[in-house]
Design a protein around this motif. Structure first.
Motif, PDB file in Angstrom:
ATOM      1  N   CYS A  45      10.363   2.446   3.569  1.00  0.00           N
ATOM      2  CA  CYS A  45       9.303   1.862   2.757  1.00  0.00           C
ATOM      3  C   CYS A  45       9.447   0.352   2.602  1.00  0.00           C
ATOM      4  O   CYS A  45       8.459  -0.342   2.398  1.00  0.00           O
ATOM      5  N   ASP A  46      10.668  -0.156   2.715  1.00  0.00           N
ATOM      6  CA  ASP A  46      10.857  -1.592   2.499  1.00  0.00           C
ATOM      7  C   ASP A  46      10.174  -2.446   3.557  1.00  0.00           C
ATOM      8  O   ASP A  46       9.885  -3.615   3.321  1.00  0.00           O
ATOM      9  N   THR A  47       9.851  -1.888   4.717  1.00  0.00           N
ATOM     10  CA  THR A  47       9.150  -2.641   5.764  1.00  0.00           C
ATOM     11  C   THR A  47       7.726  -2.137   5.993  1.00  0.00           C
ATOM     12  O   THR A  47       7.090  -2.522   6.961  1.00  0.00           O
ATOM     13  N   CYS A  48       7.228  -1.300   5.120  1.00  0.00           N
ATOM     14  CA  CYS A  48       5.901  -0.706   5.284  1.00  0.00           C
ATOM     15  C   CYS A  48       4.813  -1.621   4.726  1.00  0.00           C
ATOM     16  O   CYS A  48       4.971  -2.229   3.663  1.00  0.00           O
ATOM     17  N   ALA A  61       3.480  -0.650   1.171  1.00  0.00           N
ATOM     18  CA  ALA A  61       4.374  -0.745   0.016  1.00  0.00           C
ATOM     19  C   ALA A  61       3.941  -1.893  -0.892  1.00  0.00           C
ATOM     20  O   ALA A  61       3.765  -3.025  -0.452  1.00  0.00           O
ATOM     21  N   LYS A  62       3.757  -1.602  -2.169  1.00  0.00           N
ATOM     22  CA  LYS A  62       3.439  -2.604  -3.191  1.00  0.00           C
ATOM     23  C   LYS A  62       4.591  -2.579  -4.180  1.00  0.00           C
ATOM     24  O   LYS A  62       4.760  -1.634  -4.947  1.00  0.00           O
ATOM     25  N   TRP A  63       5.421  -3.610  -4.139  1.00  0.00           N
ATOM     26  CA  TRP A  63       6.637  -3.626  -4.927  1.00  0.00           C
ATOM     27  C   TRP A  63       6.412  -4.275  -6.285  1.00  0.00           C
ATOM     28  O   TRP A  63       5.636  -5.217  -6.425  1.00  0.00           O
ATOM     29  N   SER A  76      11.616  -0.734  -7.837  1.00  0.00           N
ATOM     30  CA  SER A  76      10.522   0.238  -7.834  1.00  0.00           C
ATOM     31  C   SER A  76       9.251  -0.360  -7.237  1.00  0.00           C
ATOM     32  O   SER A  76       9.072  -1.570  -7.178  1.00  0.00           O
ATOM     33  N   GLY A  77       8.381   0.514  -6.809  1.00  0.00           N
ATOM     34  CA  GLY A  77       7.116   0.112  -6.227  1.00  0.00           C
ATOM     35  C   GLY A  77       6.189   1.300  -6.113  1.00  0.00           C
ATOM     36  O   GLY A  77       6.431   2.356  -6.696  1.00  0.00           O
ATOM     37  N   ARG A  78       5.122   1.111  -5.364  1.00  0.00           N
ATOM     38  CA  ARG A  78       4.133   2.168  -5.209  1.00  0.00           C
ATOM     39  C   ARG A  78       3.585   2.127  -3.791  1.00  0.00           C
ATOM     40  O   ARG A  78       3.355   1.065  -3.233  1.00  0.00           O
ATOM     41  N   CYS A  79       3.355   3.298  -3.235  1.00  0.00           N
ATOM     42  CA  CYS A  79       2.726   3.392  -1.924  1.00  0.00           C
ATOM     43  C   CYS A  79       1.214   3.298  -2.122  1.00  0.00           C
ATOM     44  O   CYS A  79       0.639   4.035  -2.914  1.00  0.00           O
ATOM     45  N   THR A  80       0.564   2.373  -1.424  1.00  0.00           N
ATOM     46  CA  THR A  80      -0.874   2.161  -1.604  1.00  0.00           C
ATOM     47  C   THR A  80      -1.707   2.818  -0.501  1.00  0.00           C
ATOM     48  O   THR A  80      -2.894   2.542  -0.390  1.00  0.00           O
TER      49      THR A  80
END
Length: 75
Positions: free
Chosen positions: A4-7, A10-12, A25-29
């Motif tokens: 996820c860190d390179t996706c 990903a909205k961190w 933490s973050g959220r997948c958009t």
């Protein structure tokens, strides 16, 4: 490794000055949409809280009820 860190989706979480938050933490958009369903199918609901089940699928060559079906493919 694809994480996820390179996706791109990903909205961190960030701090007030715009840096990445230390809690990580973050959220997948990614916006998911269900695949198209043939017009000859419908959903039947069994009980509240249970997932609906696609049912149907009966078609007839004598009916044009299912014109412009999203699942149509040239034979």
């Amino acid at each position: 490794m694809m994480g996820c860190d390179t996706c791109a989706f990903a909205k961190w979480k960030t701090t007030t000055n715009g840096r990445l938050h230390p809690d990580g933490s973050g959220r997948c958009t990614f916006v998911w949409s269900p695949p198209p369903m043939p017009k000859s199918f419908s959903f039947s609901f069994r009980k509240p809280g249970e997932l609906p089940i696609p049912s149907g699928g009966y078609i007839s060559r004598n009916s044009t009820t299912y014109d412009n079906c999203a699942c149509w493919v040239q034979r």
